[in-house]
Each structure stands twice: as structure tokens, then as C-alpha cells.
Design a protein around this motif. Structure first.
Motif, PDB file in Angstrom:
ATOM      1  N   GLU A 123      41.169  29.476  42.781  1.00  0.00           N
ATOM      2  CA  GLU A 123      41.430  30.835  42.312  1.00  0.00           C
ATOM      3  C   GLU A 123      40.831  31.814  43.315  1.00  0.00           C
ATOM      4  O   GLU A 123      39.722  31.611  43.796  1.00  0.00           O
ATOM      5  N   ARG A 124      41.579  32.852  43.614  1.00  0.00           N
ATOM      6  CA  ARG A 124      41.091  33.873  44.538  1.00  0.00           C
ATOM      7  C   ARG A 124      41.414  35.248  43.957  1.00  0.00           C
ATOM      8  O   ARG A 124      42.284  35.377  43.087  1.00  0.00           O
ATOM      9  N   LEU A 125      40.733  36.244  44.474  1.00  0.00           N
ATOM     10  CA  LEU A 125      41.026  37.610  44.068  1.00  0.00           C
ATOM     11  C   LEU A 125      42.377  37.967  44.664  1.00  0.00           C
ATOM     12  O   LEU A 125      42.597  37.833  45.859  1.00  0.00           O
ATOM     13  N   GLY A 126      43.303  38.422  43.823  1.00  0.00           N
ATOM     14  CA  GLY A 126      44.647  38.681  44.283  1.00  0.00           C
ATOM     15  C   GLY A 126      45.041  40.138  44.274  1.00  0.00           C
ATOM     16  O   GLY A 126      46.131  40.499  44.700  1.00  0.00           O
ATOM     17  N   ALA A 127      44.155  41.004  43.765  1.00  0.00           N
ATOM     18  CA  ALA A 127      44.450  42.433  43.702  1.00  0.00           C
ATOM     19  C   ALA A 127      43.173  43.212  44.007  1.00  0.00           C
ATOM     20  O   ALA A 127      42.066  42.706  43.836  1.00  0.00           O
ATOM     21  N   VAL A 128      43.345  44.427  44.444  1.00  0.00           N
ATOM     22  CA  VAL A 128      42.203  45.291  44.749  1.00  0.00           C
ATOM     23  C   VAL A 128      41.520  45.683  43.445  1.00  0.00           C
ATOM     24  O   VAL A 128      42.178  46.016  42.462  1.00  0.00           O
ATOM     25  N   VAL A 129      40.187  45.608  43.428  1.00  0.00           N
ATOM     26  CA  VAL A 129      39.430  46.018  42.246  1.00  0.00           C
ATOM     27  C   VAL A 129      38.363  47.026  42.664  1.00  0.00           C
ATOM     28  O   VAL A 129      38.000  47.126  43.829  1.00  0.00           O
ATOM     29  N   ALA A 130      37.854  47.765  41.705  1.00  0.00           N
ATOM     30  CA  ALA A 130      36.822  48.764  41.964  1.00  0.00           C
ATOM     31  C   ALA A 130      35.503  48.093  42.323  1.00  0.00           C
ATOM     32  O   ALA A 130      35.204  46.991  41.850  1.00  0.00           O
ATOM     33  N   ILE A 131      34.686  48.775  43.112  1.00  0.00           N
ATOM     34  CA  ILE A 131      33.359  48.272  43.457  1.00  0.00           C
ATOM     35  C   ILE A 131      32.555  48.132  42.180  1.00  0.00           C
ATOM     36  O   ILE A 131      32.631  48.959  41.267  1.00  0.00           O
ATOM     37  N   ALA A 132      31.770  47.054  42.093  1.00  0.00           N
ATOM     38  CA  ALA A 132      30.922  46.745  40.941  1.00  0.00           C
ATOM     39  C   ALA A 132      31.744  46.391  39.700  1.00  0.00           C
ATOM     40  O   ALA A 132      31.230  46.360  38.605  1.00  0.00           O
ATOM     41  N   SER A 133      33.018  46.074  39.887  1.00  0.00           N
ATOM     42  CA  SER A 133      33.856  45.642  38.764  1.00  0.00           C
ATOM     43  C   SER A 133      33.486  44.223  38.364  1.00  0.00           C
ATOM     44  O   SER A 133      33.145  43.406  39.194  1.00  0.00           O
ATOM     45  N   THR A 134      33.571  43.927  37.080  1.00  0.00           N
ATOM     46  CA  THR A 134      33.312  42.563  36.615  1.00  0.00           C
ATOM     47  C   THR A 134      34.576  41.731  36.626  1.00  0.00           C
ATOM     48  O   THR A 134      34.561  40.564  36.279  1.00  0.00           O
ATOM     49  N   ASN A 135      35.698  42.315  37.002  1.00  0.00           N
ATOM     50  CA  ASN A 135      36.947  41.565  37.069  1.00  0.00           C
ATOM     51  C   ASN A 135      37.099  40.970  38.429  1.00  0.00           C
ATOM     52  O   ASN A 135      37.984  40.469  38.886  1.00  0.00           O
TER      53      ASN A 135
END
Length: 135
Positions: A123-135
């Protein structure tokens, strides 16, 4: 790439494995592998299907429940000489990515095939997320 590259990508990301017993009386298995969040993406590296009960004409599908196409499918034949009891789909170390946020499902065109499916993925991060996001 060498065999160790499979494990290397799993270590660099998040290793995901599943062993699913496919019952002859069950047609669908939803969410066999699930990503951590809607922003993560599963990448399937290898699927091994070990068939213990054959059922001619039945199709087993490994499917992205998002908008993507089926990852793999096998049309079974009656048990006989030359009919494979083990089917392997090897997508290499980099694997075959599912739609971001999608789960992996297993389905049969109709109940009847029995066996075990082993799935190796990461599993990898597939979308941009906000800094300090828990997602």
C-alpha cells in the motif's frame, strides 16, 4: 529486478497480504484487501489461486471495486489431466495498482469453485494529503 525487490517495495511502503478460503457455496468476497484511507492505493504484486474443487465454466475474478478493470480472471474447467489446479498471476515487484482508495474483491460468476487465494501486495500513498494529516 531480483526477487528481493518484492519485499523491498513492501518494506518501503506498507505490506499487505491476504489468504482467502474460497468456499464452493460462496460467490463473492468483498474487501479482501483494503487501503488505510481513501488517499491510499493498493498495488497487487502476485496472486496465487489454488483450486481444490473444480467447476467447469465458472469464472473467478480479482477485481478493483473502484472504477478500475478486473486485475485477473480465471475460467475454470472440469478436473482432468492438464487442467491447472494452481493459477499464478505475477505482476512483478512494481505490481499492478488499483484505483486510489479502492478495495480488492474476489467474485465467482456462479458459486462452485473451491480453493485458497493468496495475495501479495503493498500500500502506498496515492493522493496528495495535507501536512500533519492522519490519512
Amino acid at each position: 529486478m531480483a526477487f528481493g525487490d518484492y519485499i523491498q517495495l513492501q518494506r518501503e511502503n506498507t505490506r499487505k497480504l491476504a489468504d482467502v478460503t474460497i468456499d464452493t457455496g460462496t460467490q463473492n468476497y468483498g474487501d479482501v484487501l483494503t487501503p488505510k484511507s481513501a488517499n491510499h492505493q493498493l498495488v497487487i504484486q502476485k496472486i496465487t489461486l489454488s483450486i481444490t474443487t473444480h467447476s467447469a465454466g465458472k469464472v473467478i475474478t480479482f477485481d478493483d471495486d473502484g472504477t478500475g478493470p478486473a486485475i485477473a480472471a480465471h475460467t475454470d474447467a472440469a478436473a482432468a489431466a492438464g487442467v491447472p489446479s494452481v493459477v499464478v498471476w505475477d505482476f512483478g515487484p512494481n505490481g499492478r495498482p488499483l484505483t486510489v482508495g479502492a478495495n480488492l474483491d474476489i467474485g465467482q460468476s456462479a458459486a462452485g469453485v473451491g480453493g485458497v487465494a493468496h495475495i501479495e501486495a503493498y500500500e502506498r500513498l496515492g493522493a496528495v494529503v495535507a501536512i500533519a494529516s492522519t490519512n
